[in-house]
Design a protein around this motif. Structure first.
Motif, PDB file in Angstrom:
ATOM      1  N   TYR A  57       0.821  -1.219   0.091  1.00 47.78           N
ATOM      2  CA  TYR A  57      -0.171  -0.023  -0.260  1.00 47.78           C
ATOM      3  C   TYR A  57       0.983   1.259   0.022  1.00 47.78           C
ATOM      4  O   TYR A  57       0.118   2.233   0.106  1.00 47.78           O
ATOM      5  CB  TYR A  57      -0.916  -0.036   1.222  1.00 47.78           C
ATOM      6  CG  TYR A  57      -1.882  -1.133   1.173  1.00 47.78           C
ATOM      7  CD1 TYR A  57      -2.892  -1.318   0.067  1.00 47.78           C
ATOM      8  CD2 TYR A  57      -1.686  -2.463   1.972  1.00 47.78           C
ATOM      9  CE1 TYR A  57      -3.576  -2.389   0.060  1.00 47.78           C
ATOM     10  CE2 TYR A  57      -2.456  -3.486   1.708  1.00 47.78           C
ATOM     11  CZ  TYR A  57      -3.641  -3.422   0.812  1.00 47.78           C
ATOM     12  OH  TYR A  57      -4.137  -4.647   0.732  1.00 47.78           O
ATOM     13  N   GLU A  58       2.099   1.344  -0.114  1.00 45.89           N
ATOM     14  CA  GLU A  58       3.151   2.420  -0.230  1.00 45.89           C
ATOM     15  C   GLU A  58       2.785   3.188  -1.412  1.00 45.89           C
ATOM     16  O   GLU A  58       3.061   4.281  -1.605  1.00 45.89           O
ATOM     17  CB  GLU A  58       4.609   1.862  -0.144  1.00 45.89           C
ATOM     18  CG  GLU A  58       4.891   1.039   1.083  1.00 45.89           C
ATOM     19  CD  GLU A  58       4.983  -0.450   0.557  1.00 45.89           C
ATOM     20  OE1 GLU A  58       6.115  -1.024   0.899  1.00 45.89           O
ATOM     21  OE2 GLU A  58       3.965  -0.960  -0.042  1.00 45.89           O
ATOM     22  N   MET A  59       2.213   2.376  -2.586  1.00 46.60           N
ATOM     23  CA  MET A  59       1.965   3.217  -3.726  1.00 46.60           C
ATOM     24  C   MET A  59       0.922   4.126  -3.630  1.00 46.60           C
ATOM     25  O   MET A  59       1.104   5.314  -4.404  1.00 46.60           O
ATOM     26  CB  MET A  59       1.286   1.983  -4.639  1.00 46.60           C
ATOM     27  CG  MET A  59       1.609   2.443  -6.213  1.00 46.60           C
ATOM     28  SD  MET A  59       3.351   1.881  -6.693  1.00 46.60           S
ATOM     29  CE  MET A  59       3.855   3.494  -7.470  1.00 46.60           C
ATOM     30  N   VAL A  60      -0.026   3.773  -2.812  1.00 50.91           N
ATOM     31  CA  VAL A  60      -0.824   5.257  -2.547  1.00 50.91           C
ATOM     32  C   VAL A  60      -0.286   6.428  -2.285  1.00 50.91           C
ATOM     33  O   VAL A  60      -0.491   7.483  -2.467  1.00 50.91           O
ATOM     34  CB  VAL A  60      -1.901   4.543  -1.508  1.00 50.91           C
ATOM     35  CG1 VAL A  60      -2.849   5.900  -1.347  1.00 50.91           C
ATOM     36  CG2 VAL A  60      -2.855   3.736  -2.053  1.00 50.91           C
ATOM     37  N   GLU A  61       0.915   6.260  -1.284  1.00 50.82           N
ATOM     38  CA  GLU A  61       1.425   7.568  -0.564  1.00 50.82           C
ATOM     39  C   GLU A  61       2.161   8.029  -1.543  1.00 50.82           C
ATOM     40  O   GLU A  61       2.463   9.310  -1.879  1.00 50.82           O
ATOM     41  CB  GLU A  61       2.221   7.167   0.886  1.00 50.82           C
ATOM     42  CG  GLU A  61       2.571   8.255   1.272  1.00 50.82           C
ATOM     43  CD  GLU A  61       4.094   8.826   0.794  1.00 50.82           C
ATOM     44  OE1 GLU A  61       4.481   9.929   1.169  1.00 50.82           O
ATOM     45  OE2 GLU A  61       4.710   7.909   0.343  1.00 50.82           O
ATOM     46  N   PHE A  62       2.950   7.107  -2.389  1.00 52.29           N
ATOM     47  CA  PHE A  62       3.861   7.583  -3.512  1.00 52.29           C
ATOM     48  C   PHE A  62       3.194   8.326  -4.433  1.00 52.29           C
ATOM     49  O   PHE A  62       3.580   9.380  -4.725  1.00 52.29           O
ATOM     50  CB  PHE A  62       4.772   6.453  -3.872  1.00 52.29           C
ATOM     51  CG  PHE A  62       5.467   6.477  -5.169  1.00 52.29           C
ATOM     52  CD1 PHE A  62       6.712   7.272  -4.944  1.00 52.29           C
ATOM     53  CD2 PHE A  62       5.172   6.513  -6.404  1.00 52.29           C
ATOM     54  CE1 PHE A  62       7.578   7.584  -6.071  1.00 52.29           C
ATOM     55  CE2 PHE A  62       5.870   6.860  -7.646  1.00 52.29           C
ATOM     56  CZ  PHE A  62       7.150   7.458  -7.305  1.00 52.29           C
ATOM     57  N   LEU A  63       2.144   7.856  -5.000  1.00 49.66           N
ATOM     58  CA  LEU A  63       1.440   8.615  -6.076  1.00 49.66           C
ATOM     59  C   LEU A  63       0.825   9.674  -5.725  1.00 49.66           C
ATOM     60  O   LEU A  63       0.624  10.824  -6.401  1.00 49.66           O
ATOM     61  CB  LEU A  63       0.321   7.574  -6.896  1.00 49.66           C
ATOM     62  CG  LEU A  63       0.966   6.576  -7.734  1.00 49.66           C
ATOM     63  CD1 LEU A  63       0.012   5.764  -8.358  1.00 49.66           C
ATOM     64  CD2 LEU A  63       1.942   7.200  -8.780  1.00 49.66           C
ATOM     65  N   ARG A  64       0.241   9.612  -4.399  1.00 50.96           N
ATOM     66  CA  ARG A  64      -0.301  10.969  -3.884  1.00 50.96           C
ATOM     67  C   ARG A  64       0.600  12.133  -3.843  1.00 50.96           C
ATOM     68  O   ARG A  64       0.324  13.077  -4.025  1.00 50.96           O
ATOM     69  CB  ARG A  64      -0.820  10.753  -2.386  1.00 50.96           C
ATOM     70  CG  ARG A  64      -1.516  11.995  -1.678  1.00 50.96           C
ATOM     71  CD  ARG A  64      -1.622  11.822  -0.228  1.00 50.96           C
ATOM     72  NE  ARG A  64      -2.636  10.954   0.115  1.00 50.96           N
ATOM     73  CZ  ARG A  64      -2.442   9.834   1.025  1.00 50.96           C
ATOM     74  NH1 ARG A  64      -0.830   9.621   1.324  1.00 50.96           N
ATOM     75  NH2 ARG A  64      -3.214   8.868   1.039  1.00 50.96           N
ATOM     76  N   SER A  65       1.746  11.746  -3.507  1.00 53.28           N
ATOM     77  CA  SER A  65       2.928  12.771  -3.505  1.00 53.28           C
ATOM     78  C   SER A  65       3.262  13.203  -5.026  1.00 53.28           C
ATOM     79  O   SER A  65       3.510  14.461  -5.102  1.00 53.28           O
ATOM     80  CB  SER A  65       4.243  12.203  -2.850  1.00 53.28           C
ATOM     81  OG  SER A  65       4.156  11.989  -1.543  1.00 53.28           O
ATOM     82  N   VAL A  66       3.292  12.328  -5.959  1.00 53.61           N
ATOM     83  CA  VAL A  66       3.640  12.553  -7.342  1.00 53.61           C
ATOM     84  C   VAL A  66       2.684  13.580  -8.004  1.00 53.61           C
ATOM     85  O   VAL A  66       2.903  14.618  -8.498  1.00 53.61           O
ATOM     86  CB  VAL A  66       3.525  11.170  -8.133  1.00 53.61           C
ATOM     87  CG1 VAL A  66       3.774  11.600  -9.710  1.00 53.61           C
ATOM     88  CG2 VAL A  66       4.671  10.405  -7.890  1.00 53.61           C
ATOM     89  N   PHE A  67       1.149  13.131  -7.534  1.00 54.93           N
ATOM     90  CA  PHE A  67       0.066  13.944  -8.007  1.00 54.93           C
ATOM     91  C   PHE A  67       0.157  15.336  -7.602  1.00 54.93           C
ATOM     92  O   PHE A  67      -0.294  16.326  -8.114  1.00 54.93           O
ATOM     93  CB  PHE A  67      -1.268  13.243  -8.044  1.00 54.93           C
ATOM     94  CG  PHE A  67      -1.170  11.792  -8.999  1.00 54.93           C
ATOM     95  CD1 PHE A  67      -0.501  11.725  -9.968  1.00 54.93           C
ATOM     96  CD2 PHE A  67      -1.935  11.029  -8.365  1.00 54.93           C
ATOM     97  CE1 PHE A  67      -0.402  10.670 -10.726  1.00 54.93           C
ATOM     98  CE2 PHE A  67      -2.067   9.636  -9.250  1.00 54.93           C
ATOM     99  CZ  PHE A  67      -1.556   9.714 -10.466  1.00 54.93           C
TER     100      PHE A  67
END
Length: 293
Positions: A195-205
């Motif tokens: 679920y680290e992907m959610v935090e990563f993409l939140r930061s990207v977007f």
């Protein structure tokens, strides 16, 4: 007897290839006018698979990109070519177009590697900013690391913001950002329990699309509407358009009139009932829509 003999663009998602090689094209270019006239600064369109999302994003790229001036002819004779106000924006903007559709990996580390490659390929298409004297040494250092695929995860999180700002500085023109299939890496993360992907993409977007002075417009597409509270936190300039919205309801998939014209052009009008049986059944906003494939 109708003499249309254009090839059918089965599986072709590149607008330039489709137009330059004279494939049959169902004109969706008025989505450009809607983008200019009505949409928010950042826009998400959710549609099922196989409804032309990627082709539309490719079309937007070729219309807006400052690097595609020699391909302006691709729009000759299309509906948008009749709109003088829209044509004032043709090939005027540095334009980023990335797709996350290949980010289907089983682990978070593999996903980060895939995203790093997406950024590398984006920079390969914009090498002019790597050697620009207009950028600070700090910005150049981040860009070189991103291009060499030696950057940290923290640098990847801000990569799109850094690139948009570099393009803005170089061209002295705000940037259009197109992100196709934004939800594919999130689906993979959910299916494989990282679920680290959610935090990563939140930061990207968020870094690229929220309070970014270099941003002109942002357009995203996907199949799923991921909760605004989780992935789009803080994007107060953001609007999502689902199949329930009337805005751009005719821009994805085929309307019945478009299907009838297509069949007529290939002398297949008698197949309309059969086509309706197999491909009808969708409603986007208040419009009846056929699945193109």
């Amino acid at each position: 007897m109708n003499s249309v003999k254009k090839k059918l663009p089965i599986g072709i998602e590149n607008f330039a290839k489709l137009q330059a090689e004279d494939f049959y094209y169902v004109d969706k270019t008025m989505i450009i006018k809607e983008l200019l006239d009505n949409w928010a600064e950042v826009n998400l369109f959710t549609r099922p698979r196989r409804f032309g999302k990627t082709l539309n994003m490719s079309m937007l790229y070729y219309f807006f990109s400052i690097k595609e001036k020699e391909n302006a002819y691709l729009f000759d004779g299309l509906n948008i070519s009749k709109n003088k106000d829209a044509l004032k924006h043709q090939n005027k903007y540095p334009t980023i177009f990335i797709s996350l559709k290949e980010m289907k990996n089983l682990t978070f580390d593999a996903q980060i590697s895939s995203f790093s490659n997406v950024i590398y390929e984006l920079l390969e298409k914009n090498l002019e900013i790597l050697s620009s004297d207009q950028l600070s040494d700090t910005t150049k250092d981040i860009l070189y690391k991103l291009h060499n695929r030696s950057s940290s995860i923290e640098d990847l999180k801000i990569s799109l913001r850094v690139i948009t700002n570099a393009l803005y500085t170089y061209y002295q023109q705000k940037v259009i950002v197109l992100i196709d299939e934004y939800d594919v890496p999130l689906q993979a993360a959910y299916q494989n329990n990282y679920y680290e992907m959610v935090e990563f993409l939140r930061s990207v977007f968020s870094s690229a699309l929220k309070t970014n002075d270099a941003l002109e417009k942002g357009v995203m597409t996907g199949c799923l509407r991921i909760s605004k509270e989780s992935i789009f936190t803080g994007l107060n300039n953001f609007t999502a358009y689902s199949v329930l919205n009337n805005i751009s309801s005719e821009s994805f998939g085929f309307t019945e009139s478009e299907v009838k014209k297509l069949l007529k052009d290939y002398n297949l009008s008698e197949k309309m009932d059969e086509v309706k049986k197999w491909y009808d059944g969708y409603q986007f906003g208040n419009k009846e829509i056929y699945n193109p494939l």
